[in-house]
Design a protein around this motif. Sequence first.
Motif, short mmCIF file in Angstrom:
data_model
loop_
_atom_site.label_atom_id
_atom_site.label_comp_id
_atom_site.label_asym_id
_atom_site.label_seq_id
_atom_site.Cartn_x
_atom_site.Cartn_y
_atom_site.Cartn_z
N UNK A 39 90.33 49.11 -28.05
CA UNK A 39 91.59 49.82 -28.15
C UNK A 39 92.68 48.85 -28.54
N UNK A 40 93.84 49.35 -28.96
CA UNK A 40 94.93 48.48 -29.40
C UNK A 40 95.57 47.75 -28.23
N UNK A 41 96.45 46.81 -28.54
CA UNK A 41 97.25 46.16 -27.50
C UNK A 41 98.00 47.22 -26.71
N UNK A 42 97.99 47.09 -25.39
CA UNK A 42 98.68 48.04 -24.55
C UNK A 42 97.89 49.29 -24.24
N UNK A 43 96.64 49.36 -24.68
CA UNK A 43 95.85 50.57 -24.44
C UNK A 43 95.47 50.74 -22.97
N UNK A 44 95.40 49.63 -22.23
CA UNK A 44 95.01 49.69 -20.83
C UNK A 44 93.72 48.96 -20.51
N UNK A 45 93.13 48.28 -21.50
CA UNK A 45 91.85 47.60 -21.29
C UNK A 45 91.93 46.53 -20.20
N UNK A 46 92.90 45.64 -20.33
CA UNK A 46 93.03 44.57 -19.34
C UNK A 46 93.36 45.11 -17.96
N UNK A 47 94.12 46.19 -17.91
CA UNK A 47 94.45 46.80 -16.62
C UNK A 47 93.20 47.35 -15.94
N UNK A 48 92.30 47.94 -16.74
CA UNK A 48 91.04 48.43 -16.17
C UNK A 48 90.25 47.27 -15.58
N UNK A 49 90.15 46.16 -16.33
CA UNK A 49 89.43 44.99 -15.82
C UNK A 49 90.07 44.48 -14.54
N UNK A 50 91.39 44.39 -14.51
CA UNK A 50 92.09 43.90 -13.31
C UNK A 50 91.91 44.84 -12.13
N UNK A 51 91.85 46.15 -12.39
CA UNK A 51 91.64 47.11 -11.31
C UNK A 51 90.23 46.97 -10.73
N UNK A 52 89.26 46.74 -11.59
CA UNK A 52 87.88 46.55 -11.12
C UNK A 52 87.78 45.30 -10.25
N UNK A 53 88.60 44.30 -10.55
CA UNK A 53 88.60 43.08 -9.76
C UNK A 53 89.49 43.17 -8.52
N UNK A 54 90.18 44.31 -8.36
CA UNK A 54 91.05 44.49 -7.21
C UNK A 54 92.34 43.70 -7.31
N UNK A 55 92.76 43.37 -8.54
CA UNK A 55 93.94 42.54 -8.73
C UNK A 55 95.22 43.34 -8.90
N UNK A 56 95.11 44.64 -9.14
CA UNK A 56 96.30 45.48 -9.28
C UNK A 56 96.17 46.69 -8.36
N UNK A 57 97.27 47.15 -7.78
CA UNK A 57 97.20 48.35 -6.94
C UNK A 57 96.99 49.59 -7.80
N UNK A 58 96.24 50.54 -7.28
CA UNK A 58 95.99 51.78 -8.01
C UNK A 58 96.84 52.90 -7.44
N UNK A 59 97.34 53.77 -8.34
CA UNK A 59 98.14 54.92 -7.90
C UNK A 59 97.25 56.07 -7.47
N UNK A 60 96.04 56.14 -8.05
CA UNK A 60 95.11 57.22 -7.71
C UNK A 60 93.72 56.82 -8.18
N UNK A 61 92.72 57.52 -7.65
CA UNK A 61 91.35 57.30 -8.08
C UNK A 61 90.63 56.25 -7.25
N UNK A 62 89.37 56.05 -7.61
CA UNK A 62 88.53 55.09 -6.88
C UNK A 62 87.79 54.20 -7.85
N UNK A 63 87.47 52.99 -7.38
CA UNK A 63 86.65 52.05 -8.13
C UNK A 63 85.56 51.55 -7.20
N UNK A 64 84.32 51.67 -7.64
CA UNK A 64 83.19 51.14 -6.87
C UNK A 64 82.44 50.12 -7.72
#
Length: 298
Positions: A39-64
């Motif tokens: 995806x392009x810059x700003x698409x959310x790719x890095x945020x997904x990776x950071x969420x999987x690592x528990x590095x950013x707080x999530x507003x909703x949803x779950x990660x296992x």
Amino acid sequence: MTSSPALGVSGLTVRYGDTTAVDSLDLSIPAGQTVALLGPNGAGKSTVVNAVLGLVPTAAGTVEVLGGRPRDAVRAGAVGAMLQHGGLPSEARVGEVLDLVRRSFPAPWPLEDLVATAGIEGLLARPVEALSGGQRQRVLLAVALAGAPPLLLLDEPTSAMDVEGRRSFWTTMRGLAARGHTIVFATHHLDEADAVADRVVVIADGRLVADGSAAQIKTGTAARTISFTAADDDPLDVLPGVTALDRRGDTVTLTTGDPETTLRALLVEGRRLPDLEVRGASLEDAVLSLTRPIGADR
């Protein structure tokens, strides 16, 4: 009984203030897959990776991760990561860094095999400051693998590597996949995704817009390209079906959603088309088509 996926994301939403970086994302990755996040810059790719690592707080949803919480998997050494802005401690030698990291895990990757797998033979005595960009990425890979993680997350892992370094890196990744590791990587090098990934996940504006093999993603794009040699003054962008025109020297490349109609229009009045070539969409064409209506970068 079906085993848990290596990575399971359900309804994931991440916000930075008023900006939604990831919007209700669902993703399930079985163990052993190699998956490219595109995806392009700003698409959310890095945020997904950071969420999987528990590095950013999530507003909703779950990660296992491997059936449990991300932070538990990371602490157990079950997840290795190479992040875009990852660093190495200064005033240390490579061997000292690896020794420190390996001591953090109950069952670290054996040093000799780790060094060979990461391709850092001859670097253990080298100061971190003396590493080239490609060598630094290789050492960061060794750090990510130190805990022998079944899941490996890579965010633009080859950004500092030359062509030969990239080729060698992905040879290593294929070897890890053959050992059963699950590999999830975000990249702007779409040729890497096309050549390496079992599966391609395209993210745009924080949402999943396509998910399948590279071949499936390309097949799902109607656009084709027609290239040939033509004079500079030919008004080709007005032809039926043409959505884009690219001139490089005397070579013209037309992107068209209706190649048959475009070709018929080109051949009218006996027009010659030297060096004619008609191609299906590349992965780059497909991703651009899928993500073109993207808003501002995040």
